[in-house]
Design a protein around this motif. Sequence first.
Motif, PDB file in Angstrom:
ATOM      1  N   TRP A 206       0.852  -1.182   0.000  1.00 58.46           N
ATOM      2  CA  TRP A 206       0.000   0.000   0.000  1.00 58.46           C
ATOM      3  C   TRP A 206       0.894   1.240   0.000  1.00 58.46           C
ATOM      4  O   TRP A 206       1.640   1.469   0.953  1.00 58.46           O
ATOM      5  CB  TRP A 206      -0.917   0.001   1.221  1.00 58.46           C
ATOM      6  N   ARG A 207       0.809   2.043  -1.053  1.00 57.12           N
ATOM      7  CA  ARG A 207       1.636   3.245  -1.188  1.00 57.12           C
ATOM      8  C   ARG A 207       0.819   4.477  -0.828  1.00 57.12           C
ATOM      9  O   ARG A 207      -0.174   4.780  -1.489  1.00 57.12           O
ATOM     10  CB  ARG A 207       2.179   3.357  -2.615  1.00 57.12           C
ATOM     11  N   ALA A 208       1.232   5.166   0.225  1.00 50.14           N
ATOM     12  CA  ALA A 208       0.540   6.374   0.674  1.00 50.14           C
ATOM     13  C   ALA A 208       1.298   7.602   0.177  1.00 50.14           C
ATOM     14  O   ALA A 208       2.529   7.642   0.228  1.00 50.14           O
ATOM     15  CB  ALA A 208       0.439   6.399   2.198  1.00 50.14           C
TER      16      ALA A 208
ATOM     17  N   LEU B 258      -3.765   7.530   4.049  1.00 44.31           N
ATOM     18  CA  LEU B 258      -3.716   6.130   4.466  1.00 44.31           C
ATOM     19  C   LEU B 258      -4.980   5.387   4.043  1.00 44.31           C
ATOM     20  O   LEU B 258      -4.913   4.237   3.599  1.00 44.31           O
ATOM     21  CB  LEU B 258      -3.526   6.046   5.981  1.00 44.31           C
TER      22      LEU B 258
ATOM     23  N   ALA C   9      -4.752   4.712   0.331  1.00 48.29           N
ATOM     24  CA  ALA C   9      -3.762   3.681   0.035  1.00 48.29           C
ATOM     25  C   ALA C   9      -4.297   2.295   0.346  1.00 48.29           C
ATOM     26  O   ALA C   9      -4.020   1.333  -0.379  1.00 48.29           O
ATOM     27  CB  ALA C   9      -2.480   3.951   0.829  1.00 48.29           C
ATOM     28  N   LEU C  10      -5.088   2.177   1.404  1.00 47.00           N
ATOM     29  CA  LEU C  10      -5.622   0.883   1.820  1.00 47.00           C
ATOM     30  C   LEU C  10      -6.941   0.545   1.141  1.00 47.00           C
ATOM     31  O   LEU C  10      -7.561  -0.479   1.456  1.00 47.00           O
ATOM     32  CB  LEU C  10      -5.805   0.867   3.339  1.00 47.00           C
TER      33      LEU C  10
ATOM     34  N   LEU D  51      -5.146  -2.794   8.759  1.00 46.44           N
ATOM     35  CA  LEU D  51      -3.743  -3.082   9.069  1.00 46.44           C
ATOM     36  C   LEU D  51      -3.562  -4.421   9.783  1.00 46.44           C
ATOM     37  O   LEU D  51      -2.421  -4.793  10.080  1.00 46.44           O
ATOM     38  CB  LEU D  51      -3.152  -1.954   9.915  1.00 46.44           C
TER      39      LEU D  51
ATOM     40  N   VAL E  54       3.017  -0.906   4.268  1.00 41.38           N
ATOM     41  CA  VAL E  54       2.641   0.448   3.888  1.00 41.38           C
ATOM     42  C   VAL E  54       3.925   1.205   3.564  1.00 41.38           C
ATOM     43  O   VAL E  54       4.827   1.309   4.403  1.00 41.38           O
ATOM     44  CB  VAL E  54       1.872   1.149   5.015  1.00 41.38           C
TER      45      VAL E  54
ATOM     46  N   LEU F 166       5.544   4.752   2.647  1.00 43.67           N
ATOM     47  CA  LEU F 166       5.255   6.171   2.775  1.00 43.67           C
ATOM     48  C   LEU F 166       6.510   6.940   2.390  1.00 43.67           C
ATOM     49  O   LEU F 166       7.473   7.000   3.152  1.00 43.67           O
ATOM     50  CB  LEU F 166       4.827   6.476   4.212  1.00 43.67           C
TER      51      LEU F 166
ATOM     52  N   ALA G   2       0.768  -5.362   9.638  1.00 41.81           N
ATOM     53  CA  ALA G   2       1.430  -4.767   8.483  1.00 41.81           C
ATOM     54  C   ALA G   2       2.737  -4.106   8.905  1.00 41.81           C
ATOM     55  O   ALA G   2       2.880  -3.639  10.033  1.00 41.81           O
ATOM     56  CB  ALA G   2       0.517  -3.739   7.813  1.00 41.81           C
TER      57      ALA G   2
ATOM     58  N   LEU H  23       5.685  -1.050   8.127  1.00 42.70           N
ATOM     59  CA  LEU H  23       5.685   0.351   7.701  1.00 42.70           C
ATOM     60  C   LEU H  23       7.093   0.709   7.247  1.00 42.70           C
ATOM     61  O   LEU H  23       8.056   0.532   8.000  1.00 42.70           O
ATOM     62  CB  LEU H  23       5.257   1.266   8.846  1.00 42.70           C
TER      63      LEU H  23
END
Length: 421
Positions: free
Chosen positions: A239-241, A256, A259-260, A282, A288, A290, A315, A317
């Motif tokens: 997931w790219r925020a 967020l 992204a999700l 999550l 994720v 960021l 998840a 980060l």
Amino acid sequence: MDVDGRLARGVVVRRLLVVDQGPGSVSSLHVQVMAEAAGVSVRTVWRWLSEAREGRLEPAVRQDRFTLDDGQWQVLAEVGGNVAALHRWLTADGSSSAGGTPSLGTLHRAVQRDLRAGRVLEVARPSRNRVEVGRYDRVLAELKLERAGEGLPVVDADPVVPAGAVSEEDAAPPPRGGVRLFVPGARVVSTAGTAAVVEAVGHTVAARGVGCVFGEPGVGKTVAVQQALHLLPDRVPVWRAVVAVKPGLPQMRASLLEALGLAAGSLSHRAQPADRALGEALRRPGVVFLDDAQRLSPPLLDYLRLLWDEPSTAAALVLCGAGAERVIARAPALRSRVLTWHQVPGLDQERLAEILAMFHDVWEGVDPAEVEWADATVARGNFRTWAKITSHVYALSKRGRDVRVDRALIEQACARLGPYP
């Protein structure tokens, strides 16, 4: 389903059948109330009622579940999390389990069940702070990310444009993997620094921790992290925020949520429902990513820390950005929870001429001394600067036939970068 679950199902089904056999009929409100009372979804209650109408009041008894032992889990890690490869190994082995070899679907469900339960799959192993070269190249070759005849793999994440569809001179190259290459025919190459980032990110994702990738602007941090995420097994969602300039908490929450894949428009300004939705999302094992984390203020970093402090969060980060380490240092609570810190250095001076030749064909056959001069004078190991120099060298070399890339042409290309290359 456990004993309490079977009892709840029996009560729910029998009461709904009483309503169904009376003068009225079962409505969606009946089902919704009973779903809330049983702690299950509305769809589940409808399924129970449908089965009860067919005479099945109790759930079917499940057979004993297949579980992977430590040896089989180790084999799964060695094949990079490829369940099909593990199934082939079990089929060839024949004596791997007392009950026989499970089907591929059963094996997939067993792996997913263990991952949800918190079992760690370490697909990347430390090897002197970098990925073993032979294994790294084999993985890229299997994924068809390696150019024939070149020693380093080449990543091209976007769909390939058919030859002849766009002329080389008339079209600017599309961004690949989130980076502008400025010149037709350029390729994103993997260096030893990229392999080290792959190792660091892979370990962070396997451990479900927090990682920070930092370094000077233009050294290739984002490209390296994207390559690391691209090499993760397909089962690991990424997931790219996107971080806005000077974001506030609602903007951060909306990024967020988007992204999700959640409803950002209706939740971003409703703190408690949004945080509950993020917490639920999550719980899935994934990562994720960021980028430009240096834009985040300490309160936003603390908000991330609260999300990842939840015991149910599964998840990982990954924070990335030039100066991200300094921003995180101003948020001590999050800083103490960062599992992996990785600094991306500049280009390897000893292999600079070789890397540039793989980056673009215009550098093939150029005297390494000329490349060293341009790096010491202008580029200073910065790949983004070298991409701009390559763009101007390419344009100058196309002015006529058999134009030689020498010191004079390189100087002319560097002069076009201005006082701040």
